[in-house]
Design an enzyme around this catalytic site. Structure first.
Site, PDB file in Angstrom:
ATOM      1  N   ARG A  78      15.104  19.566  24.555  1.00  0.00           N
ATOM      2  CA  ARG A  78      14.648  20.656  25.442  1.00  0.00           C
ATOM      3  C   ARG A  78      13.192  20.966  25.112  1.00  0.00           C
ATOM      4  NH1 ARG A  78      20.157  22.887  24.263  1.00  0.00           N
ATOM      5  NH2 ARG A  78      21.103  23.426  26.268  1.00  0.00           N
ATOM      6  N   ARG A 112      13.632  15.756  28.088  1.00  0.00           N
ATOM      7  CA  ARG A 112      13.726  16.457  29.374  1.00  0.00           C
ATOM      8  C   ARG A 112      12.404  17.160  29.654  1.00  0.00           C
ATOM      9  NH1 ARG A 112      17.950  21.299  30.147  1.00  0.00           N
ATOM     10  NH2 ARG A 112      16.476  22.450  28.887  1.00  0.00           N
ATOM     11  N   GLU A 127      23.046  19.483  37.366  1.00  0.00           N
ATOM     12  CA  GLU A 127      23.452  20.841  36.995  1.00  0.00           C
ATOM     13  C   GLU A 127      23.459  21.787  38.196  1.00  0.00           C
ATOM     14  OE1 GLU A 127      20.783  22.193  33.894  1.00  0.00           O
ATOM     15  OE2 GLU A 127      19.071  21.222  34.802  1.00  0.00           O
ATOM     16  N   ASN A 184      26.145  23.846  31.435  1.00  0.00           N
ATOM     17  CA  ASN A 184      25.812  25.275  31.250  1.00  0.00           C
ATOM     18  C   ASN A 184      25.398  25.873  32.590  1.00  0.00           C
ATOM     19  OD1 ASN A 184      26.180  24.670  28.610  1.00  0.00           O
ATOM     20  ND2 ASN A 184      24.012  24.646  28.072  1.00  0.00           N
ATOM     21  N   ASP A 185      24.567  25.126  33.306  1.00  0.00           N
ATOM     22  CA  ASP A 185      24.137  25.602  34.621  1.00  0.00           C
ATOM     23  C   ASP A 185      25.140  25.231  35.709  1.00  0.00           C
ATOM     24  OD1 ASP A 185      21.743  27.072  34.304  1.00  0.00           O
ATOM     25  OD2 ASP A 185      20.708  25.227  33.759  1.00  0.00           O
ATOM     26  N   ARG A 206      25.446  32.881  33.763  1.00  0.00           N
ATOM     27  CA  ARG A 206      25.825  32.427  32.422  1.00  0.00           C
ATOM     28  C   ARG A 206      25.448  33.406  31.323  1.00  0.00           C
ATOM     29  NH1 ARG A 206      21.820  27.174  31.534  1.00  0.00           N
ATOM     30  NH2 ARG A 206      21.741  27.597  29.317  1.00  0.00           N
ATOM     31  N   CYS A 240      25.472  17.144  28.549  1.00  0.00           N
ATOM     32  CA  CYS A 240      24.727  17.751  27.448  1.00  0.00           C
ATOM     33  C   CYS A 240      24.828  19.268  27.413  1.00  0.00           C
ATOM     34  CB  CYS A 240      23.268  17.300  27.484  1.00  0.00           C
ATOM     35  SG  CYS A 240      22.431  17.770  29.009  1.00  0.00           S
TER      36      CYS A 240
HETATM   37  C1  PEP Z   1      22.740  22.792  30.893  1.00  0.00           C
HETATM   38  O1  PEP Z   1      22.415  23.484  31.853  1.00  0.00           O
HETATM   39  O2  PEP Z   1      23.907  22.420  30.653  1.00  0.00           O
HETATM   40  C2  PEP Z   1      21.734  22.353  29.915  1.00  0.00           C
HETATM   41  C3  PEP Z   1      22.040  21.523  28.944  1.00  0.00           C
HETATM   42  O3  PEP Z   1      20.480  22.860  30.043  1.00  0.00           O
HETATM   43  P1  PEP Z   1      20.030  24.305  29.521  1.00  0.00           P
HETATM   44  O4  PEP Z   1      21.161  24.868  28.689  1.00  0.00           O
HETATM   45  O5  PEP Z   1      18.786  24.089  28.752  1.00  0.00           O
HETATM   46  O6  PEP Z   1      19.831  25.039  30.807  1.00  0.00           O
HETATM   47 MG    MG Z   2      20.329  23.679  32.418  1.00  0.00          MG
END
Ligand code: PEP
Ligand code: MG
Length: 598
Positions: free
Chosen positions: A310, A346, A445, A468-469, A479, A516
């Site tokens: 990241r 990324r 995502e 996560n997104d 989130r 991820c």
């Molecule tokens: C996600 O969105 O799953 C991700 C890995 O990116 P971030 O948590 O940095 O938004």
């Molecule tokens: Mg993300």
């Protein structure tokens, strides 16, 4: 800094939330390492004494410089050169001519003793820094305080407080610990440490990780809540400290501690083994990083690469934007250290809950759905190109894959690739080497990207699912909103269908698919993701051994059956319960240690 929450039980158990700085669980008696407040006495000077005071100041600076060089050498030898370098920053403070001149000018004007004048100037610097909005600048307070105290001690003739002198194994509680004090913990009896101040990027936090001493920082007022000898639980994984824990908490954390130690033990055995099922299906179990320093943890936890770097953390906590050279050096160091394994870099994913202090990005009503990530980069080609140049240049030094965040459709990938081609063209003309075949991937995502992943797969070399997104967008559940956290379900049938769709579309186009988000480290779901055909799990390094253990304990054919079964369920809860039951059947010992209650 995080919000601080205190919960008081009848037995005066106190639970405090801070910032996790180094993983591990410590249970023991508190040793409160009082604030070292050096308050110099005031003394008036006659005109004739001024030159002598200035001379004393210069001598103290010289002595401090010699002390620091000695510490730097010792720490470089005992812990590593990268930690020794911290003291170079301290040496720079000593050479700050503005500071030195300000002290001398004030001394001549006020005609008071040098200790007092120096201490006033130091406090002024600290007060200005503590008001800085920038976390990076605030984190530097501890460096300046460390050097300042050293100078004051040398002026007054005080001994340094010493952690090596602890006579019982203890959890150290302090307002702050300087990097040099943290380094002294080496070989001493410190079980863990908790501090009022400090952030994730402070040198103290970085050093704690290297020393493998569990630590929580940024607890704000823990020194007021703990007394010498109080029993303390310190959870450096989640950033929690519990003072005077009740029986239930003690039992819970003893179990957690056993689990952590068990995993550490397993880790040694698993470190060099591949992610491979009993029937020979290979998957990559990789780690996520935020800073180049995190590579050490990726390697020590036995990850087989970095599935997500990241990079935005490199842009955060600083006043200016990183230039190409700085970025190149950071990316190159990661690429070289992880070689022969790969790193997925990324591109800048700013926005949502990640803001950059140096960019004047207007506040938005819906930041997670706003001007962020690839949208921002395409609108700011100056910033984007400088990052792409740095990434491409680093690609010449090992295995680097490039990934675009928050792609919502194929047009964005094409637009980003156009910018990339321009940058490549310029590098070629300048004769600067880079990997011409650098793999380009998209993060999946956004639901629209998942649903059109068949189209995207034709124009990408790999996918990485950012759950996560993806979960927040698919389920319309913010989130970061605690009130609706119960709705944030990785096992929701909609989420599982989207993941399956992306994996199947990726495989049809013969490209690998990773995941991820945090879901990749949720051990109760490893079997399902494996069974859905995931090629790469990328998770925080600490979860790598757990995931590897599960992958190595099951047949792929069995995991596939489990995945097929859960895809027929109607609710996320059913999926969770079933997955846990199957994990308990498969590895009962491990499951008890690993799965938290539903
Ligand atoms: C996600 O969105 O799953 C991700 C890995 O990116 P971030 O948590 O940095 O938004
Ligand atoms: Mg993300």
């Amino acid at each position: 800094m995080t919000d601080q929450k205190h919960y008081f039980s009848k037995k005066k158990q106190i639970q405090i939330k801070g910032i996790p700085a180094a993983p591990g669980i410590a249970i023991g008696k508190a040793h409160v390492f009082g604030t070292e407040n050096i308050v110099p006495q005031e003394r008036r000077l006659s005109e004739g004494e001024i030159a002598g005071e200035i001379e004393r100041f210069r001598k103290a600076l010289k002595q401090t410089k010699e002390d620091l060089i000695g510490i730097e050498k010792r720490i470089s030898r005992e812990i590593g050169a990268e930690h020794g370098k911290i003291f170079n920053a301290h040496l720079l403070v000593l050479e700050d001519s503005v500071l030195v001149q300000e002290v001398i000018t004030r001394l001549k004007k006020k005609k008071k003793n040098i200790e007092l004048i120096f201490s006033d100037v130091l406090n002024k610097y600290i007060s200005v820094l503590s008001k800085a909005r920038d976390e990076y600048l605030r984190d530097r307070i501890s460096d300046i305080t460390d050097v300042g105290k050293r100078i004051l001690r040398n002026l007054i003739g005080l001994e340094e407080r010493n952690l090596e002198a602890l006579d019982e194994k203890s959890v150290v509680v302090a307002y702050d610990l300087s990097p040099s004090e943290t380094a002294m913990m080496y070989k001493s009896r410190v079980l863990g440490f908790a501090t009022d101040i400090g952030g994730r990027t402070s040198h103290t936090a970085i050093m704690a990780k290297s020393l493998e001493i569990p630590a929580v920082v940024g607890l704000e007022s823990i020194t007021d809540m703990v007394q010498n000898g109080d029993q303390v639980i310190l959870d450096g994984i989640h950033g929690t400290v519990i003072v005077n824990p009740n029986k239930r908490f003690l039992e819970k954390y003893r179990k957690e501690q056993k689990k952590y130690e068990y995993l550490e033990h397993e880790l040694i055995e698993l470190r060099s083994l591949p992610g491979e099922t009993l029937d020979g299906k290979k998957v990559v179990i990789a780690g996520n990083i935020e800073l180049p320093e995190d590579v050490a943890s990726v390697i020590s936890h036995g990850a087989e690469g970095i599935g997500l770097y990241r990079t935005e953390y490199f842009y955060m906590n600083r006043k200016d934007l990183p230039n190409e050279e700085e970025q190149f050096n950071a990316y190159k160091s990661v690429v070289m250290r992880i070689f022969p394994n790969y790193v997925v870099v990324r591109t800048l994913d700013l926005g949502g809950d990640k803001f950059l202090s140096q960019l004047d990005v207007p506040k938005e009503m819906n930041p997670f759905m706003g001007w962020r990530a690839i949208r921002f980069c395409l609108a700011r080609p100056d910033i984007f190109k400088s990052q792409l140049r740095a990434i491409l240049r680093a690609s010449a030094f090992g295995n680097l894959k490039l990934m675009y965040p928050m792609v919502s459709g194929v047009r964005e990938v094409r637009q980003a690739n156009e910018v990339l081609e321009e940058v490549k063209h310029k590098l070629r003309r300048e004769g600067i080497p880079f990997n011409e075949d650098i793999p380009i991937g998209a993060m999946i995502e956004v639901p629209s990207a998942a649903i059109t992943s068949d189209i995207l797969a034709k124009e990408c070399d790999f996918f990485s699912i950012g759950t996560n997104d993806l979960i927040q967008y698919a389920l319309a559940v913010d989130r970061v909103n605690e009130k609706i956290a119960y709705l944030y379900e990785p096992t929701h049938p909609a989420v599982l269908s989207l993941i399956k769709m992306v994996i199947d579309n990726g495989h049809r186009a013969k490209i690998p698919v990773g995941l991820c988000g945090e879901m990749a480290g949720d051990v109760s779901l490893t079997m399902i993701l494996l069974g859905l055909g995931l090629d790469e799990f990328s998770t925080s390094p600490i979860a790598v051994p757990e995931v590897k253990k599960i992958v190595r304990s099951i047949d792929y054919s069995e995991a596939k059956k489990i995945a097929e079964e859960v895809l027929t369920f109607n609710t996320g809860r059913e999926v969770q319960e079933y997955a846990r039951a199957r994990l308990r059947d498969l590895i009962p010992d491990l499951a008890i240690e690993l799965i938290p209650d539903l």
